[in-house]
Design an enzyme around this catalytic site. Structure first.
Site, short mmCIF file in Angstrom:
data_model
loop_
_atom_site.label_atom_id
_atom_site.label_comp_id
_atom_site.label_asym_id
_atom_site.label_seq_id
_atom_site.Cartn_x
_atom_site.Cartn_y
_atom_site.Cartn_z
N HIS A 98 -11.79 -3.71 16.14
CA HIS A 98 -11.59 -2.17 15.65
C HIS A 98 -12.11 -1.48 17.27
CE1 HIS A 98 -13.42 1.86 14.66
NE2 HIS A 98 -12.39 1.53 13.78
N GLU A 102 0.99 -1.24 0.07
CA GLU A 102 -0.06 0.07 0.15
C GLU A 102 0.90 1.42 0.03
OE1 GLU A 102 -3.08 0.37 3.21
OE2 GLU A 102 -1.54 1.87 3.83
N TYR A 104 -9.99 -6.40 11.56
CA TYR A 104 -9.27 -6.22 12.70
C TYR A 104 -8.94 -7.30 13.67
CZ TYR A 104 -10.70 -1.41 11.04
OH TYR A 104 -10.90 -0.58 10.11
N LYS A 157 -21.01 -7.29 5.79
CA LYS A 157 -20.43 -7.01 4.74
C LYS A 157 -20.30 -7.97 3.72
CE LYS A 157 -17.69 -2.99 6.80
NZ LYS A 157 -16.46 -2.70 7.30
N ARG A 192 -14.48 3.39 6.08
CA ARG A 192 -15.25 4.43 6.78
C ARG A 192 -14.13 5.58 6.59
NH1 ARG A 192 -16.39 4.80 13.04
NH2 ARG A 192 -14.11 5.32 13.14
N HIS A 204 -8.31 3.02 -2.29
CA HIS A 204 -9.28 2.99 -1.07
C HIS A 204 -10.38 4.07 -1.14
CE1 HIS A 204 -5.81 1.30 1.46
NE2 HIS A 204 -6.02 0.39 0.30
C1 LIG Z 1 -6.61 -2.26 5.42
C2 LIG Z 1 -6.88 -0.90 6.01
C3 LIG Z 1 -6.71 0.15 5.15
C4 LIG Z 1 -7.25 1.30 5.53
N1 LIG Z 1 -6.94 2.69 4.69
C5 LIG Z 1 -7.36 3.71 5.14
C6 LIG Z 1 -7.61 4.88 4.13
O1 LIG Z 1 -6.95 4.83 3.00
N2 LIG Z 1 -8.18 6.15 4.39
C7 LIG Z 1 -8.52 6.19 5.87
O2 LIG Z 1 -8.62 7.51 6.15
N3 LIG Z 1 -8.46 5.12 6.92
C8 LIG Z 1 -8.03 3.96 6.20
N4 LIG Z 1 -7.88 2.91 7.24
C9 LIG Z 1 -8.61 3.33 8.49
C10 LIG Z 1 -10.17 2.91 8.78
O3 LIG Z 1 -10.82 3.99 7.96
C11 LIG Z 1 -10.24 3.16 10.06
O4 LIG Z 1 -9.90 1.92 10.75
C12 LIG Z 1 -11.73 3.39 10.60
O5 LIG Z 1 -11.56 3.80 12.04
C13 LIG Z 1 -12.68 2.31 10.52
O6 LIG Z 1 -13.10 1.83 9.23
P1 LIG Z 1 -13.87 0.78 8.81
O7 LIG Z 1 -13.98 0.48 7.32
O8 LIG Z 1 -13.58 -0.70 9.50
O9 LIG Z 1 -15.32 1.22 9.41
P2 LIG Z 1 -16.72 0.58 9.67
O10 LIG Z 1 -16.83 -0.57 8.99
O11 LIG Z 1 -17.71 1.50 9.53
O12 LIG Z 1 -16.56 0.18 11.25
C14 LIG Z 1 -16.41 1.39 12.31
C15 LIG Z 1 -16.98 0.90 13.59
O13 LIG Z 1 -18.25 1.08 13.55
C16 LIG Z 1 -18.88 -0.29 13.65
N5 LIG Z 1 -19.95 -0.35 12.89
C17 LIG Z 1 -19.85 -0.50 11.49
N6 LIG Z 1 -20.81 -0.56 10.92
C18 LIG Z 1 -22.11 -0.26 11.87
C19 LIG Z 1 -23.36 -0.42 11.92
N7 LIG Z 1 -24.09 -0.35 10.81
N8 LIG Z 1 -24.06 0.02 12.82
C20 LIG Z 1 -23.18 0.29 14.14
N9 LIG Z 1 -21.82 -0.07 14.20
C21 LIG Z 1 -21.21 -0.19 12.90
C22 LIG Z 1 -17.60 -1.40 13.62
O14 LIG Z 1 -17.71 -2.48 14.41
C23 LIG Z 1 -16.41 -0.41 13.91
O15 LIG Z 1 -16.40 -0.27 15.55
C24 LIG Z 1 -7.70 1.82 6.81
C25 LIG Z 1 -7.87 0.73 7.55
C26 LIG Z 1 -7.24 -0.91 7.31
C27 LIG Z 1 -7.64 -1.91 8.01
#
Ligand SMILES: Cc1cc2nc3c(=O)[nH]c(=O)nc-3n(C[C@H](O)[C@H](O)[C@H](O)COP(=O)(O)OP(=O)(O)OC[C@H]3O[C@@H](n4cnc5c(N)ncnc54)[C@H](O)[C@@H]3O)c2cc1C
Length: 317
Positions: free
Chosen positions: A183, A18, A179, A199, A124, A94
């Site tokens: 998370h 990445e 995670y 998902k 997110r 991303h």
């Molecule tokens: C491989 C990887 C690449 C990344 N690349 C980037 C990047 O390019 N840019 C950046 O800004 N960040 C990046 N991140 C960081 C990531 O955006 C953060 O970790 C963010 O805090 C969570 O993203 P997520 O997609 O897991 O969120 P989500 O899936 O939305 O989850 C966030 C939290 O909310 C909870 N949740 C999810 N859906 C719901 C729902 N419907 N109702 C209630 N709770 C819910 C989950 O359990 C979790 O605790 C990356 C992370 C990883 C692991």
């Protein structure tokens, strides 16, 4: 080709990494020079991160501060296209909820589709640096799963504009984050996995994990996922430690634990150069064990520096 096709076609564990877009004002040449040596290991795809806007405060000279919004690392879509063009390699942008309206997301996806980019990692995004909690755009998505549904809708020819007749369906392969150490906002691993399962049920085709330094965390995570019925490839994300300050910065930023044996070795280091050697060696050992386990791909977080990744890949791929 899509990420899942690369994995399905590979006989052995695949190498990928990445990169971050350069800071605004820097040119792409340095980025190309940085990643060029890694082409030796034939990565089938490279991920490019997306960075949301940040707030900066300017002194107006009259005792007042002016708040401005800036995106320090723009260019994800352009960089994906430039790398694809230059190295003839697939790129995975991303896409994030933070700072984007649904319409801006749709337009970005249309650009990606036109560019022949057919995999996206849907996230997110983190909160804005100066904010302590994630605030979605008023016309955007609050969770990655909602953003993912927008991509799934487009894959089914459903765009935001409901009047649009016979819109061409896109064909994005969708990856999401996982995670192994949970998370940080999720109340429990079980609830985090429940979301991950949703998902996958709704269209995610592969998972990329947050970095971890203890392989057992990944092995346990894969086991839990399989028990939940999450049956897609789970790609481990790996980062070599390259400085002493990362001993505290990585756990603070990414909510993870460093194993005692790694901390013991790092504590013996007198400077960053020594810490980097320990970090690279640790990552090589992690990588070897993950390959033995049968991980589909090893995905390295380069954080803008490719030389440690080169040293690791040299010993592995
Ligand atoms: C491989 C990887 C690449 C990344 N690349 C980037 C990047 O390019 N840019 C950046 O800004 N960040 C990046 N991140 C960081 C990531 O955006 C953060 O970790 C963010 O805090 C969570 O993203 P997520 O997609 O897991 O969120 P989500 O899936 O939305 O989850 C966030 C939290 O909310 C909870 N949740 C999810 N859906 C719901 C729902 N419907 N109702 C209630 N709770 C819910 C989950 O359990 C979790 O605790 C990356 C992370 C990883 C692991």
């Amino acid at each position: 080709m899509k990420v899942t096709e690369h994995i399905a076609n590979a006989k052995n564990t695949v190498f990928s990494f990445e990169i971050l877009p350069p800071l605004k004002g820097q040119n792409i040449k340095a980025l190309f020079e940085n990643i060029e040596p890694l082409m030796e290991f034939k990565p089938p795809f490279i991920d490019v991160t997306y960075h949301r806007e940040e707030y900066i405060y300017r002194d107006k000279g009259n005792g007042l501060l002016e708040k401005r919004t800036t995106r320090k690392r723009p260019g994800t879509v352009g960089i994906c296209a430039a790398i694809k063009n230059r190295f003839d390699i697939d790129t995975v942008p991303h896409i994030i909820c933070g700072g984007f309206s649904k319409e801006e997301t749709e337009n970005a996806l249309i650009d990606l589709d036109f560019l022949g980019i057919d995999s996206v990692l849907v996230l997110r995004g983190d909160p804005i640096k100066s904010e302590n909690k994630f605030v979605p755009d008023p016309n955007g998505h609050a969770y990655a799963i909602d953003l993912m549904e927008q991509v799934v809708d487009m894959n089914n020819g459903r765009y935001i504009d409901e009047e649009l007749q016979s819109a061409t369906p896109t064909d994005f392969c969708i990856g999401v984050a996982g995670y192994p150490e949970k998370h940080f906002e999720a109340p429990s691993m079980k609830s985090d996995l429940k979301i991950l399962k949703q998902k996958v049920e709704r269209g995610a085709e592969y998972v990329v994990t947050q970095m971890f330094f203890d392989n057992q965390k990944y092995f346990d995570f894969v086991k839990l996922c399989r028990a939940e019925g999450i049956d897609v490839p789970i790609i481990p994300g790996l980062k070599p430690i390259t400085s002493l300050k990362q001993m505290s910065a990585l756990p603070r930023t990414f909510f993870l634990d460093l194993p005692d044996a790694l901390v013991d070795e790092l504590e013996k280091c007198k400077d960053n150069a020594a810490a980097k050697e320990v970090g690279i060696e640790w990552c090589i050992q992690q990588s070897k064990e993950l390959i033995e386990f049968g991980a589909p791909c090893l995905h390295y977080y380069s954080m803008g520096k490719s030389d440690p990744i080169y040293r690791i890949a040299e010993g592995i791929f």
